[in-house]
Design a protein around this motif. Sequence first.
Motif, PDB file in Angstrom:
ATOM      1  N   GLU A 139      48.705  96.321 -13.199  1.00 22.70           N
ATOM      2  CA  GLU A 139      47.243  96.319 -13.164  1.00 22.70           C
ATOM      3  C   GLU A 139      46.636  97.609 -12.631  1.00 22.70           C
ATOM      4  OE1 GLU A 139      45.255  93.055 -13.183  1.00 22.70           O
ATOM      5  OE2 GLU A 139      46.922  91.669 -13.492  1.00 22.70           O
ATOM      6  N   TYR A 186      53.017  93.492  -7.827  1.00 29.52           N
ATOM      7  CA  TYR A 186      52.582  94.413  -6.772  1.00 29.52           C
ATOM      8  C   TYR A 186      51.821  93.644  -5.687  1.00 29.52           C
ATOM      9  CZ  TYR A 186      49.486  97.779  -4.517  1.00 29.52           C
ATOM     10  OH  TYR A 186      48.782  98.494  -3.598  1.00 29.52           O
ATOM     11  N   SER A 187      51.228  92.510  -6.063  1.00 29.00           N
ATOM     12  CA  SER A 187      50.386  91.773  -5.137  1.00 29.00           C
ATOM     13  C   SER A 187      50.597  90.280  -5.331  1.00 29.00           C
ATOM     14  CB  SER A 187      48.921  92.123  -5.433  1.00 29.00           C
ATOM     15  OG  SER A 187      48.050  91.231  -4.781  1.00 29.00           O
ATOM     16  N   HIS A 204      50.984  99.309  10.545  1.00 30.68           N
ATOM     17  CA  HIS A 204      50.239  98.433   9.645  1.00 30.68           C
ATOM     18  C   HIS A 204      50.240  96.985  10.084  1.00 30.68           C
ATOM     19  CE1 HIS A 204      50.570 101.880   6.585  1.00 30.68           C
ATOM     20  NE2 HIS A 204      49.425 101.924   7.223  1.00 30.68           N
ATOM     21  N   ALA A 226      51.044 101.242   2.779  1.00 23.84           N
ATOM     22  CA  ALA A 226      49.615 101.023   2.586  1.00 23.84           C
ATOM     23  C   ALA A 226      48.972 102.375   2.347  1.00 23.84           C
ATOM     24  CB  ALA A 226      49.006 100.348   3.813  1.00 23.84           C
ATOM     25  N   ARG A 235      42.494 100.447  -9.328  1.00 22.91           N
ATOM     26  CA  ARG A 235      43.010  99.078  -9.300  1.00 22.91           C
ATOM     27  C   ARG A 235      41.985  98.159  -8.685  1.00 22.91           C
ATOM     28  NH1 ARG A 235      47.873  95.444  -9.065  1.00 22.91           N
ATOM     29  NH2 ARG A 235      46.731  93.897  -7.889  1.00 22.91           N
ATOM     30  N   ASP A 251      41.562  92.887  -3.495  1.00 24.75           N
ATOM     31  CA  ASP A 251      40.895  91.775  -2.826  1.00 24.75           C
ATOM     32  C   ASP A 251      40.403  92.284  -1.471  1.00 24.75           C
ATOM     33  OD1 ASP A 251      40.415  89.309  -1.381  1.00 24.75           O
ATOM     34  OD2 ASP A 251      41.634  88.299  -2.901  1.00 24.75           O
ATOM     35  N   VAL A 282      44.902 100.053   1.653  1.00 25.38           N
ATOM     36  CA  VAL A 282      45.290  99.012   0.701  1.00 25.38           C
ATOM     37  C   VAL A 282      46.781  98.700   0.798  1.00 25.38           C
ATOM     38  CG1 VAL A 282      45.431  98.405  -1.743  1.00 25.38           C
ATOM     39  CG2 VAL A 282      43.463  99.680  -0.888  1.00 25.38           C
ATOM     40  N   HIS A 283      47.093  97.437   0.954  1.00 24.53           N
ATOM     41  CA  HIS A 283      48.484  96.971   1.030  1.00 24.53           C
ATOM     42  C   HIS A 283      48.592  95.735   0.143  1.00 24.53           C
ATOM     43  CE1 HIS A 283      52.350  95.771   2.748  1.00 24.53           C
ATOM     44  NE2 HIS A 283      51.847  94.613   3.073  1.00 24.53           N
ATOM     45  N   VAL A 284      49.558  95.744  -0.742  1.00 26.61           N
ATOM     46  CA  VAL A 284      49.785  94.695  -1.745  1.00 26.61           C
ATOM     47  C   VAL A 284      48.497  94.184  -2.388  1.00 26.61           C
ATOM     48  CG1 VAL A 284      51.981  94.013  -0.694  1.00 26.61           C
ATOM     49  CG2 VAL A 284      49.954  92.703  -0.137  1.00 26.61           C
ATOM     50  N   GLY A 285      47.607  95.098  -2.722  1.00 26.06           N
ATOM     51  CA  GLY A 285      46.411  94.713  -3.453  1.00 26.06           C
ATOM     52  C   GLY A 285      45.312  94.122  -2.576  1.00 26.06           C
ATOM     53  N   PHE A 286      45.437  94.250  -1.261  1.00 27.67           N
ATOM     54  CA  PHE A 286      44.415  93.764  -0.335  1.00 27.67           C
ATOM     55  C   PHE A 286      43.962  94.899   0.575  1.00 27.67           C
ATOM     56  CE2 PHE A 286      44.281  89.093  -0.651  1.00 27.67           C
ATOM     57  CZ  PHE A 286      45.302  88.890  -1.560  1.00 27.67           C
ATOM     58  N   MET A 299      43.143  96.109   4.047  1.00 28.63           N
ATOM     59  CA  MET A 299      43.536  95.656   5.388  1.00 28.63           C
ATOM     60  C   MET A 299      42.543  96.098   6.450  1.00 28.63           C
ATOM     61  SD  MET A 299      46.308  94.215   4.554  1.00 28.63           S
ATOM     62  CE  MET A 299      46.754  93.725   6.199  1.00 28.63           C
TER      63      MET A 299
END
Lengths: 347, 395, 92
Positions: free
Chosen positions: A197, B118-119, B196, C4, C29, C32, C49-53, C55
Amino acid sequence: MNAVLPKIRFRDPQVEMAHGAGGKASRRLVEGLFAPLLFGDSTEPLGDAAHLDFNGTPIAFTADSFVVKPLRFPGGSIGELAVNGTVNDLAVSGARAQALVVTYILEAGLPSEILEAEVRAMAKAAACASVVIAGGDTKVVEHGKADSMYITTAGIGRPIPGINIAAASVRPGDKVLLSGSIGDHGITILLARGELELEADELCSDTRPVLPLIEAMARVAAPGIRWMRDPTRGGVATSLNELARDCGLGVMLWEDSIPVRDVVRGACELLGLDPLHIANEGQFLAVIAPEYADAALQALRESPGGSEAVIIGEMREEPSGTLLGANGYGGVRAIDMLVGDPLPRIC
Amino acid sequence: MKFVDEFRDAAVITKARDEIRRLADPGRQYRFMEVCGGHTHAIYRFGLKDLLPPNIELVHGPGCPVCVLPMGRIDDGLSMARDPNVIFCAFGDMMRVPGAHGSPLEHKARGMDVRIVYSPSDALNLARKNPDRHVMFFAIGFETTAPSTALVLMRAKALGIQNFSVFSNHVTIIPAIRAILDSPDMRIDAFIGPGHVSTVIGCRPYEWIASNEGRPIVVTGFEPADILQSIVMLLHQIRGREAKVENQYTRVVPWEGNHAALKAMAEVFELRPYFEWRGMGFISQSALRIRDSYAQWDAERRFQTPGVRVTDPKAAQCGEVLKGVLRPAQCKLFGKECTPEMPVGALMVSSEGSCAAYYNYEHRKHSVLTTIGAAARAATNRAATDRAATVRERA
Amino acid sequence: MCLAIPAKVIELFPGERNRAMVEVTGVRRHIDIGLLEDDPPVTGDWVLVHVGFAMSKISEEQALDQLNTLMILGENEAALEEVQGYGLGDTT
């Protein structure tokens, strides 16, 4: 200097995807199974093409197969890859491709317009590369068996006068030249698959014939060209690891000098990938004797498509068989070959 | 790249490096543990060990969620996907981790539907797009990743998506650090704290490390300048005979953590009484399982799994390397029976595991490297100037 | 757990308060932003951004502060004290 290559055995119980990824597993398959059974007792390192002699007439000969999903992607399609890939294999072995033969394995149910588009693409790419497509063969397999189509091209050509490629001729102090930005093709394909994506507007495959650049380089530096390779699957890191192993020397890269487009870099950072492991379809590496390196570089930069060429490193005596990367502040890392396909990571 | 390149700038890094050399007392040894696998990876990738004086040793900690996952859990996850109706989704990091009968990628080669995502959101989307299939997401990660899994489960519940489940293998960082400090052979002077994870849990959870155990800990970012600055801060504390929690990564880490993330985690997860960590044995209250209120989306409840414990060969010394007692190359199997391509133990299976990182980046370098520094810097500068000139010409 | 990346928010979606489009040097991309619901980002903000979120938001001020601190290292004792003071309990 001749390196004694350790005997590699292929003991894997079954074929895995990694065996086709161009890294260590592929090497195990080729050198551990194919080479001993098919190539006889030759201890010559395996190159991009075979240079054969027919009663005094030297001929270069190679084959390559193309399996890519999706078939079409920004910058090209499987048809162009199939022509350029083989032309480039011959070019980096020091030969000018003259003719190709093509085999198609087609999946039943493949729409004809898709097939026609690829055939047109091949015709166009062949004209662009000044190579004749002399014949071919077609097979059709059941639906579900060929990812739409697989293409193999075999190419034949004449050695370019003056070029003599051999890993054994590489010496410490030789310069490592790269023709341009890396990672474009592999990242384009990754994004085109749509699974991650990610979108990027200005990114496309770098597929192109590199022969004109190599010929430009040869015109001024032929005697100094020791070794060449096109860094396809497995990327620059895999090709240079193979070089280091084949010649028994070390390779030192100056990592800050390696050209990577911002968008490729962004995608790699996001996914935790190293551009040095990503496939390229329109670049080549060359090891040049130091007294010819500047002239070779100049010749590339003055040629169409060669403006990004750069010297990225040099050969060292030690550490033997190892590729190292130095950054701009004194840190050094060893850069290994790829194990399998480059996989995105989150850690 | 903004917020990245500035922290990889040679001038900045050189300053930090020189300051470290100025501060480090040549009469003593320093052992700093970086807990997080991402720091291990960064240290090797950027060659940071070459910049440190010889009396500062970096010891690699257990913060690699892939490495500490027992092999049996991988087998459990894969067994769920034996049903051809199931789509097995996981991060790329998991794909080459060997189970007793092969890795997820190897299972894919044999016909199992295995997909890299990836998510966790991508896994949920896959479930929405494939209503006739069941999508099982193999979740790994510390507190950095758990909130995202939690949010996705909350969304699945809110949308009533039934064909989706999560196999939770989330673990928590504090018990791991505690296990390190409780280890009798442990000789760590200070910690380079996870950056993180701390965006979620904040800096307070580390206070006991300073106050009870007397060890300085600096919450650290992942760029070279971050890690080196953190070492400067640790050296200052040690010089001043202090032990406190400091935040080096202030551009991103809030001292109090991320309330929304913690809330999501609490909504969806609860602590398991104990969980097995590969190489470290059972640790209590160290892992997350899905609450009863989300039972429908809990893969452990929806599927029957073998639940077999697979122990590592006795010769593998992962536990000692994880606790920093042994260096990777000191393990008997390192580089011989155990390599990244054919990993025997936990720390080779993931590229950020200490053994894999060491193997990939370090162990083939020789002492010849001491002569490389100046020449490489000069060449890099030359090449960079060259390239900048080329770019300008083209523009 | 750790990978991230800083990314810039380039688009928000009025009907979907948890979604944003981010960009990293030309790569885009959807992500969320639900974990930032207490203080949602606006277009132009940078987020981690980490795994599409997302933070956390990234503070440019803190970043510059840090770089300045690093650049003056070793210049004088006052600078050293600033390094120590800088690390104490900043709660952005």
